[in-house]
Scaffold this motif. Structure first.
Motif, PDB file in Angstrom:
ATOM      1  N   ALA A  55       0.798  -1.025  -0.078  1.00  0.00           N
ATOM      2  CA  ALA A  55       0.285   0.134   0.032  1.00  0.00           C
ATOM      3  C   ALA A  55       0.831   1.259   0.070  1.00  0.00           C
ATOM      4  O   ALA A  55       0.508   2.300  -0.712  1.00  0.00           O
ATOM      5  CB  ALA A  55      -0.988   0.064   1.307  1.00  0.00           C
ATOM      6  N   GLU A  56       1.948   1.264   0.608  1.00  0.00           N
ATOM      7  CA  GLU A  56       2.904   2.345   0.852  1.00  0.00           C
ATOM      8  C   GLU A  56       3.524   2.706  -0.580  1.00  0.00           C
ATOM      9  O   GLU A  56       3.461   3.821  -1.124  1.00  0.00           O
ATOM     10  CB  GLU A  56       3.886   2.029   1.767  1.00  0.00           C
ATOM     11  N   THR A  57       3.933   1.638  -1.321  1.00  0.00           N
ATOM     12  CA  THR A  57       4.303   1.587  -2.824  1.00  0.00           C
ATOM     13  C   THR A  57       3.480   2.388  -3.554  1.00  0.00           C
ATOM     14  O   THR A  57       3.483   3.029  -4.367  1.00  0.00           O
ATOM     15  CB  THR A  57       4.923   0.359  -3.173  1.00  0.00           C
ATOM     16  N   ASP A  58       2.156   1.682  -3.527  1.00  0.00           N
ATOM     17  CA  ASP A  58       0.878   2.333  -4.286  1.00  0.00           C
ATOM     18  C   ASP A  58       0.666   3.914  -4.019  1.00  0.00           C
ATOM     19  O   ASP A  58       0.670   4.734  -5.094  1.00  0.00           O
ATOM     20  CB  ASP A  58      -0.293   1.589  -3.863  1.00  0.00           C
ATOM     21  N   HIS A  59       1.040   4.302  -2.979  1.00  0.00           N
ATOM     22  CA  HIS A  59       0.800   5.540  -2.545  1.00  0.00           C
ATOM     23  C   HIS A  59       1.644   6.548  -3.133  1.00  0.00           C
ATOM     24  O   HIS A  59       1.708   7.647  -3.718  1.00  0.00           O
ATOM     25  CB  HIS A  59       0.829   5.727  -0.885  1.00  0.00           C
ATOM     26  N   SER A  60       3.149   6.162  -2.876  1.00  0.00           N
ATOM     27  CA  SER A  60       4.058   6.721  -3.627  1.00  0.00           C
ATOM     28  C   SER A  60       3.959   6.807  -4.963  1.00  0.00           C
ATOM     29  O   SER A  60       4.498   7.965  -5.458  1.00  0.00           O
ATOM     30  CB  SER A  60       5.412   6.014  -3.199  1.00  0.00           C
ATOM     31  N   ALA A  61       3.722   5.702  -5.768  1.00  0.00           N
ATOM     32  CA  ALA A  61       3.547   5.953  -6.848  1.00  0.00           C
ATOM     33  C   ALA A  61       2.473   6.898  -7.305  1.00  0.00           C
ATOM     34  O   ALA A  61       2.438   7.562  -8.448  1.00  0.00           O
ATOM     35  CB  ALA A  61       3.133   4.488  -7.568  1.00  0.00           C
ATOM     36  N   ALA A  62       1.168   6.865  -6.643  1.00  0.00           N
ATOM     37  CA  ALA A  62      -0.084   7.810  -7.269  1.00  0.00           C
ATOM     38  C   ALA A  62       0.383   9.072  -6.730  1.00  0.00           C
ATOM     39  O   ALA A  62       0.217  10.063  -7.416  1.00  0.00           O
ATOM     40  CB  ALA A  62      -1.005   7.490  -6.049  1.00  0.00           C
ATOM     41  N   ALA A  92      -1.421  16.136  -5.390  1.00  0.00           N
ATOM     42  CA  ALA A  92      -0.198  15.754  -4.956  1.00  0.00           C
ATOM     43  C   ALA A  92       0.493  16.146  -3.607  1.00  0.00           C
ATOM     44  O   ALA A  92       0.996  15.587  -2.831  1.00  0.00           O
ATOM     45  CB  ALA A  92       0.725  16.451  -6.006  1.00  0.00           C
ATOM     46  N   TRP A  93       0.031  17.298  -3.216  1.00  0.00           N
ATOM     47  CA  TRP A  93       0.482  17.562  -1.755  1.00  0.00           C
ATOM     48  C   TRP A  93      -0.339  16.878  -0.662  1.00  0.00           C
ATOM     49  O   TRP A  93       0.339  16.173   0.126  1.00  0.00           O
ATOM     50  CB  TRP A  93      -0.120  19.097  -1.619  1.00  0.00           C
ATOM     51  N   ALA A  94      -1.560  16.435  -0.861  1.00  0.00           N
ATOM     52  CA  ALA A  94      -2.406  15.874   0.019  1.00  0.00           C
ATOM     53  C   ALA A  94      -1.886  14.330   0.080  1.00  0.00           C
ATOM     54  O   ALA A  94      -1.475  13.651   1.123  1.00  0.00           O
ATOM     55  CB  ALA A  94      -3.836  15.634  -0.433  1.00  0.00           C
ATOM     56  N   LEU A  95      -1.325  13.679  -1.135  1.00  0.00           N
ATOM     57  CA  LEU A  95      -0.960  12.316  -1.260  1.00  0.00           C
ATOM     58  C   LEU A  95       0.384  12.083  -0.749  1.00  0.00           C
ATOM     59  O   LEU A  95       0.646  11.314   0.047  1.00  0.00           O
ATOM     60  CB  LEU A  95      -0.866  11.975  -2.699  1.00  0.00           C
ATOM     61  N   GLU A  96       1.308  13.209  -0.797  1.00  0.00           N
ATOM     62  CA  GLU A  96       2.660  13.439  -0.009  1.00  0.00           C
ATOM     63  C   GLU A  96       2.448  13.261   1.256  1.00  0.00           C
ATOM     64  O   GLU A  96       3.465  12.719   1.961  1.00  0.00           O
ATOM     65  CB  GLU A  96       3.192  14.536  -0.626  1.00  0.00           C
TER      66      GLU A  96
END
Length: 278
Positions: free
Chosen positions: A3-10, A119-123
């Motif tokens: 899930a962490e990788t998915d989040h970083s990719a997103a 992008a800010w929120a995902l980061e």
């Protein structure tokens, strides 16, 4: 893939989308932290909502406090001219959801500032972003539900109470909550056959207002072409539209529908998912 990788990719993809949208719109994006920059954003919002600069919808000191508390003001600039801005904070639970307080932009710039906000929120670990808008403003509905891929998940009756700005004065402040899945924005789905569905309401202009499909999966509701101009020309008629659309939405939402689309000719699509077996 975790899930962490998915989040970083997103997050990386969102940043790329923001950069691409900015290039398309001919603007550059940045977060605003300084006093002078925040004052310029407050003045920009005053111009959009037609209030004196002395009484902006979001005063510079409020924006500064929100930034200091961990929120963000994203702005788009065409050269040195401010062309759009949006403000976001985190809401509960902070690890999952962010909330966009306000957004305004020149035509063609809104997509860039919303992608920067995404992008800010995902980061920072968010998975969804929420905000509200006037459901009678069809162009905003199309942007939020179709271009961004959000869903209208809550209808709020007279959310702010009376408003005194130059855009909303004289009307009731109903709002539709948009929930935007930041990891996987919703793709448009089949909207059914609107023309074949039974009529369930007539609009204040004497034409059709709403239809509901016989299989009870879709409701369609029309809004006026330009509610801001109508409100200025005939406030009483604008208020009748407000109440007519409110009645359709509140009944549909009570029955489990969400707003999933907006056509170019001003018709919302509200959809109810099929019940799944327990």
């Amino acid at each position: 893939m975790t899930a962490e990788t998915d989040h970083s990719a997103a997050h990386r993809h969102a940043g790329e989308l923001a950069d691409a949208a900015a290039r398309t719109a001919g603007v550059h994006l940045r977060t605003v932290h300084d006093v002078a920059g925040l004052a310029a954003v407050a003045d920009f919002f005053s111009d959009v909502w037609q209030t004196p600069h002395s009484t902006p919808p979001y005063p510079a000191e409020v924006l500064h406090s929100l930034v200091h508390a961990g929120g963000a003001v994203h702005a788009a600039f065409a050269g040195d001219r401010l062309a759009g801005a949006t403000v976001a904070v985190f809401g509960p639970p902070a690890a999952a959801e962010a909330y966009s307080l306000v957004a305004a932009a020149d035509r063609g710039v809104g997509h860039a500032v919303k992608q920067a906000q995404r992008a800010w929120a995902l980061e920072r670990g968010a998975r969804t972003l929420r905000w509200t808008f006037d459901p009678l403003v069809g162009r905003n509905a199309r942007f939020n539900l179709v271009k961004l891929g959000g869903a209208g998940t809550e209808y709020l009756v007279d959310f702010y109470g009376p408003m005194a700005d130059g855009v909303n004065v004289g009307d009731e402040s109903d709002r539709l909550t948009v929930t935007w899945d930041l990891l996987a924005p919703r793709r448009p789905k089949e909207t059914g056959d609107r023309a074949a569905a039974p009529v369930i309401g007539m609009a204040p202009d004497g034409a059709l207002l709403a239809r509901r499909s016989q299989d009870d999966r879709h409701v369609w509701c029309r809004v006026p072409g330009d509610i801001v101009a109508l409100r200025a020309a005939d406030p009483a008629l604008a208020l009748r539209w407000r109440h007519a659309v409110r009645d359709v939405f509140t009944e549909a939402f009570a029955d489990g529908f969400t707003a999933t689309g907006m056509s170019r000719d001003g018709w919302y699509t509200l959809t109810r998912e099929e019940d799944t077996p327990a």
